[in-house]
Design an enzyme around this catalytic site. Structure first.
Site, PDB file in Angstrom:
ATOM      1  N   ASP A   1      92.280  82.877 -11.237  1.00  0.00           N
ATOM      2  CA  ASP A   1      93.292  83.692 -11.199  1.00  0.00           C
ATOM      3  C   ASP A   1      93.718  84.884 -11.798  1.00  0.00           C
ATOM      4  O   ASP A   1      93.199  85.228 -13.123  1.00  0.00           O
ATOM      5  CB  ASP A   1      93.937  82.692 -12.715  1.00  0.00           C
ATOM      6  CG  ASP A   1      95.372  83.358 -12.949  1.00  0.00           C
ATOM      7  OD1 ASP A   1      96.644  83.334 -13.529  1.00  0.00           O
ATOM      8  OD2 ASP A   1      96.476  84.672 -12.382  1.00  0.00           O
TER       9      ASP A   1
ATOM     10  N   ASP B   1      96.770  89.461  -7.492  1.00  0.00           N
ATOM     11  CA  ASP B   1      97.133  88.488  -7.832  1.00  0.00           C
ATOM     12  C   ASP B   1      97.649  86.775  -7.293  1.00  0.00           C
ATOM     13  O   ASP B   1      98.031  86.060  -7.071  1.00  0.00           O
ATOM     14  CB  ASP B   1      98.791  88.491  -9.621  1.00  0.00           C
ATOM     15  CG  ASP B   1      98.294  87.593  -9.931  1.00  0.00           C
ATOM     16  OD1 ASP B   1      99.756  86.975 -10.567  1.00  0.00           O
ATOM     17  OD2 ASP B   1      97.817  86.102 -10.234  1.00  0.00           O
TER      18      ASP B   1
HETATM   19  O1  LIG Z   1     100.117  85.289 -14.999  1.00  0.00           O
HETATM   20  C1  LIG Z   1      99.781  85.756 -13.993  1.00  0.00           C
HETATM   21  C2  LIG Z   1      98.441  84.381 -13.197  1.00  0.00           C
HETATM   22  N1  LIG Z   1      99.156  83.469 -13.580  1.00  0.00           N
HETATM   23  C3  LIG Z   1      99.855  82.897 -13.042  1.00  0.00           C
HETATM   24  C4  LIG Z   1      99.942  81.594 -13.192  1.00  0.00           C
HETATM   25  C5  LIG Z   1      98.548  80.284 -12.766  1.00  0.00           C
HETATM   26  C6  LIG Z   1      98.811  79.120 -13.546  1.00  0.00           C
HETATM   27  C7  LIG Z   1     100.028  79.191 -13.797  1.00  0.00           C
HETATM   28  C8  LIG Z   1     101.099  79.944 -14.461  1.00  0.00           C
HETATM   29  C9  LIG Z   1     100.936  81.429 -13.981  1.00  0.00           C
HETATM   30  N2  LIG Z   1     100.709  86.856 -13.482  1.00  0.00           N
HETATM   31  C10 LIG Z   1     101.006  87.113 -13.804  1.00  0.00           C
HETATM   32  S1  LIG Z   1     101.130  89.094 -14.380  1.00  0.00           S
HETATM   33  C11 LIG Z   1     102.572  89.489 -15.493  1.00  0.00           C
HETATM   34  C12 LIG Z   1     103.431  87.834 -15.038  1.00  0.00           C
HETATM   35  C13 LIG Z   1     104.644  88.473 -15.274  1.00  0.00           C
HETATM   36  C14 LIG Z   1     105.347  87.677 -14.169  1.00  0.00           C
HETATM   37  C15 LIG Z   1     106.635  87.244 -14.843  1.00  0.00           C
HETATM   38  C16 LIG Z   1     107.629  87.990 -15.640  1.00  0.00           C
HETATM   39  C17 LIG Z   1     106.391  88.717 -16.896  1.00  0.00           C
HETATM   40  C18 LIG Z   1     105.492  88.688 -16.281  1.00  0.00           C
HETATM   41  C19 LIG Z   1     102.418  87.077 -14.311  1.00  0.00           C
HETATM   42  C20 LIG Z   1     102.887  85.376 -14.248  1.00  0.00           C
HETATM   43  O2  LIG Z   1     103.440  84.854 -14.706  1.00  0.00           O
HETATM   44  N3  LIG Z   1     103.268  84.901 -12.164  1.00  0.00           N
HETATM   45  C21 LIG Z   1     103.149  83.848 -13.018  1.00  0.00           C
HETATM   46  C22 LIG Z   1     104.948  83.869 -11.547  1.00  0.00           C
HETATM   47  C23 LIG Z   1     106.057  82.547 -12.054  1.00  0.00           C
HETATM   48  C24 LIG Z   1     106.988  82.966 -12.207  1.00  0.00           C
HETATM   49  C25 LIG Z   1     107.247  84.116 -11.108  1.00  0.00           C
HETATM   50  C26 LIG Z   1     106.986  85.592 -11.526  1.00  0.00           C
HETATM   51  C27 LIG Z   1     105.338  85.104 -11.652  1.00  0.00           C
END
Ligand SMILES: O=C(CNCc1ccccc1)Nc1scc(-c2ccccc2)c1C(=O)NCc1ccccc1
Length: 330
Positions: free
Chosen positions: A35, A219
């Protein structure tokens, strides 16, 4: 030194990819989600309540002769989708693709949220963002990449993710056989702790390229591609029957609709995402309504080049000084 490990999709929509790792002595094998959007290496463990384990493999530090508790240290992380985990920390040997970090901080989950419990194939995460994002307290810990970087032939790791097939993460070298043409490198801003870079614009299908600086992060841990609303609405205007569904939290369309491809710019290079990658998945198994692989970033707060974009390219995460990111067609 160099290393190479498989990245296997966990389901037919490539929702996430898992990579085999071994931890401790004798080696315990788990399959983790690499990740680049976070910087904690955490695993399901013997400290995870059994009620929160649903088929995952676990790491038992008490069965490893080389495990050492990092006294008084804890961690707690919440991802943007609301999923979360927390726990304690052990130092142990950690090996990915034949590369070993002797004293890797392995964060053991004492609590995971339901969405992690539901992901039966994911035994934890390997955060390969910048170590500044690591949540271990009172002393934050280094990522696997930062621990092995000085011993690598070159301070890089690469992602070659595939649609519906196993790809690879390579460490310490750039495999020329994995891409075509040239790799275009652009600067990375490490301050937010992510692999943040500027895309130079986009095109929808065979339409003209629209030049505009789009700041986003590369990402591997996020499934989809999240871009500014204006771009996303322009895309789905070309999709028969597409609507922005509050129920499903994004753009959906009849699975039978034909979709345009989507191209994004990296400096003067162009990466084209085939339309098949944007027909992400039926909203529920067997449904004739499908969820889009391109969604608006307005609810997210940051543009995210997740797996839908990454699997259309060969991507070099260069941890040199200064850090850069390279993109190539394949
Ligand atoms: O958190 C991450 C990378 N990890 C993702 C992940 C992996 C396993 C389980 C859960 C999540 N990336 C990033 S950087 C910034 C965000 C973010 C996303 C939405 C709102 C605010 C910040 C995210 C993230 O949460 N990625 C996963 C994701 C899930 C749903 C919708 C968008 C992104």
């Amino acid at each position: 030194a160099t290393g190479s490990a498989a990245a296997e999709p966990i389901d037919e929509s490539d929702q996430a990819y898992i990579t085999p790792v071994t931890i401790g002595t004798p080696p315990q094998t788990l399959e983790l989600d690499v990740d680049t959007g976070s910087s904690d290496l955490w695993v399901f463990s013997s400290h995870t309540p059994p009620s929160q384990i649903h088929g995952q493999q676990i790491y038992s530090p008490n069965k490893s002769s080389t495990a050492k508790l990092l006294e008084g240290h804890t961690w707690s992380i919440t991802y943007g989708d609301g999923s979360a985990s927390r726990g304690n920390v052990y130092i142990d040997n950690f090996t990915v693709g034949g590369l070993t970090a002797e004293k890797q901080a392995v964060q053991c989950a004492q609590q995971v949220s339901a969405s992690f419990t539901r992901e039966t194939h994911v035994d934890g995460l390997i955060g390969l963002g910048f170590s500044t994002l690591n949540t271990v307290s009172p002393k934050s810990q280094l990522t696997f990449f930062d621990n092995v970087k000085s011993g690598l032939d070159s301070p890089v790791f690469t992602a070659d993710l595939k649609h519906g097939a196993a790809g690879t993460y390579d460490f310490g070298f750039v495999d020329k056989a994995k891409y075509s043409g040239e790799i275009t490198y652009v600067p990375v801003n490490p301050d937010p702790g992510y692999w943040a870079f500027n895309s130079s614009g986009y095109a929808i299908g065979s339409g003209k390229f629209s030049a505009s600086a789009i700041t986003g992060i590369a990402d591997t841990g996020t499934s989809l591609l999240y871009l500014p609303t204006a771009i996303v609405t322009a895309y789905y205007r070309q999709v028969e029957g597409a609507t922005n569904s509050r129920t499903y939290g994004g753009y959906v369309f009849p699975c039978s609709s034909s979709l345009p491809s989507f191209t994004f710019g990296v400096a003067d290079a162009r990466i084209t995402i085939p339309s098949a990658y944007i027909n992400y998945a039926p909203i529920t198994p067997g449904s004739s309504t499908c969820f889009g692989g391109l969604q608006s970033s307005s609810g997210v707060g940051i543009n995210i080049f997740g797996d839908v974009a990454l699997k259309a390219a060969f991507v070099v995460f260069n941890g040199g000084s200064p850090p850069t990111i390279g993109w190539a067609q394949k």
